[in-house]
Design a protein around this motif. Structure first.
Motif, PDB file in Angstrom:
ATOM      1  N   SER A 187       0.838  -1.208   0.000  1.00 11.81           N
ATOM      2  CA  SER A 187       0.000   0.000   0.000  1.00 11.81           C
ATOM      3  C   SER A 187       0.869   1.253   0.000  1.00 11.81           C
ATOM      4  O   SER A 187       0.559   2.240  -0.687  1.00 11.81           O
ATOM      5  CB  SER A 187      -0.917   0.023   1.221  1.00 11.81           C
ATOM      6  OG  SER A 187      -1.834  -1.031   1.155  1.00 11.81           O
ATOM      7  N   GLU A 188       1.954   1.197   0.780  1.00 15.61           N
ATOM      8  CA  GLU A 188       2.873   2.334   0.851  1.00 15.61           C
ATOM      9  C   GLU A 188       3.533   2.583  -0.501  1.00 15.61           C
ATOM     10  O   GLU A 188       3.693   3.726  -0.940  1.00 15.61           O
ATOM     11  CB  GLU A 188       3.939   2.066   1.933  1.00 15.61           C
ATOM     12  CG  GLU A 188       4.871   3.227   2.193  1.00 15.61           C
ATOM     13  CD  GLU A 188       4.167   4.470   2.712  1.00 15.61           C
ATOM     14  OE1 GLU A 188       4.663   5.569   2.415  1.00 15.61           O
ATOM     15  OE2 GLU A 188       3.115   4.339   3.391  1.00 15.61           O
ATOM     16  N   TYR A 190       2.262   1.828  -3.448  1.00 14.45           N
ATOM     17  CA  TYR A 190       1.240   2.401  -4.331  1.00 14.45           C
ATOM     18  C   TYR A 190       1.035   3.892  -4.038  1.00 14.45           C
ATOM     19  O   TYR A 190       0.877   4.706  -4.955  1.00 14.45           O
ATOM     20  CB  TYR A 190      -0.091   1.662  -4.180  1.00 14.45           C
ATOM     21  CG  TYR A 190      -0.135   0.318  -4.871  1.00 14.45           C
ATOM     22  CD1 TYR A 190       0.414   0.147  -6.146  1.00 14.45           C
ATOM     23  CD2 TYR A 190      -0.737  -0.784  -4.266  1.00 14.45           C
ATOM     24  CE1 TYR A 190       0.384  -1.088  -6.781  1.00 14.45           C
ATOM     25  CE2 TYR A 190      -0.781  -2.019  -4.893  1.00 14.45           C
ATOM     26  CZ  TYR A 190      -0.225  -2.173  -6.156  1.00 14.45           C
ATOM     27  OH  TYR A 190      -0.260  -3.381  -6.785  1.00 14.45           O
ATOM     28  N   ARG A 191       1.035   4.263  -2.734  1.00 17.41           N
ATOM     29  CA  ARG A 191       0.860   5.667  -2.354  1.00 17.41           C
ATOM     30  C   ARG A 191       2.017   6.528  -2.880  1.00 17.41           C
ATOM     31  O   ARG A 191       1.827   7.615  -3.394  1.00 17.41           O
ATOM     32  CB  ARG A 191       0.759   5.810  -0.829  1.00 17.41           C
ATOM     33  CG  ARG A 191      -0.640   5.622  -0.290  1.00 17.41           C
ATOM     34  CD  ARG A 191      -0.793   6.169   1.118  1.00 17.41           C
ATOM     35  NE  ARG A 191       0.078   5.502   2.068  1.00 17.41           N
ATOM     36  CZ  ARG A 191      -0.254   4.400   2.728  1.00 17.41           C
ATOM     37  NH1 ARG A 191      -1.439   3.832   2.517  1.00 17.41           N
ATOM     38  NH2 ARG A 191       0.571   3.848   3.584  1.00 17.41           N
TER      39      ARG A 191
END
Length: 198
Positions: A187-188, A190-191
């Motif tokens: 997720s990090e 992707y962010r």
């Protein structure tokens, strides 16, 4: 003048546990310290009260592990642990060799420390926001582990989880922690990628 012979640290004492408990309080502080130093190095006995002492605690259930953890804090840890692990009454230990009783207690203590370290090694990396929100307060101890595993496996009765081998529960916790950490890192990534595009 004759030199006093030094006692060897590993030498066994020839004494019943009952006699040791009676006489120990009357010994000088120096002698007490020496005795305890010697006894804390006694190895695991093969048997105690006619029961076989396991070579490690890998084969016990989570419930037994939980009971042993509680027993270690008992007023009589040797008796409490012997009752949980071997099914013998604490009074039965009184006629046993003091070296074997301490060797058994030393063994259980070392094994519990090893297992506790394994559980501590499973870490989920929380974000600053989660820590600020108080996620670490959601640690409910042994009950939390039983509740989590029951939900994970679709078990309606949490008491059933107490009979599951602790190594199985540990492995599931480890797998879930690794998966959660991967999801967080992904997720990090992707962010960060989305931020670069702006």
């Amino acid at each position: 003048m004759k030199k006093k012979k030094k006692r060897k640290q590993g030498k066994k004492m020839d004494c019943q546990y009952k006699a040791f408990l009676i006489l120990f309080p009357f010994a000088s502080k120096e002698v007490q310290k020496e005795l305890l130093e010697r006894l804390k190095n006694q190895p695991r006995p093969e048997t105690l009260c006619g029961k076989e002492v396991p070579t490690n605690l890998n084969g016990i259930s989570y419930g037994t592990l939980d009971d042993l953890r509680s027993s270690a804090d008992d007023d009589d840890p040797a008796g409490a642990c012997a009752k949980v692990l071997l099914g013998v009454e604490p009074k039965e230990l009184l006629l046993e060799d003091v070296n074997d009783v301490f060797g058994f207690t030393n063994f259980v203590t070392k094994e519990l420390k090893r297992i506790n370290e394994l559980f501590k090694s499973i870490k989920i990396h929380y974000s600053r926001e989660e820590i600020a929100a108080g996620i670490r307060e959601l640690d409910f101890g042994s009950f939390g582990v039983l509740d989590w595993y029951a939900k994970r496996m679709g078990i309606t009765n949490q008491n059933e989880v107490r009979s599951v081998a602790w190594v199985r529960i540990f492995q599931c916790m480890k797998n879930d922690a690794m998966h959660n950490n991967f999801e967080r890192k992904l997720s990090e990534q992707y962010r960060m990628k989305a931020g670069k595009r702006k």
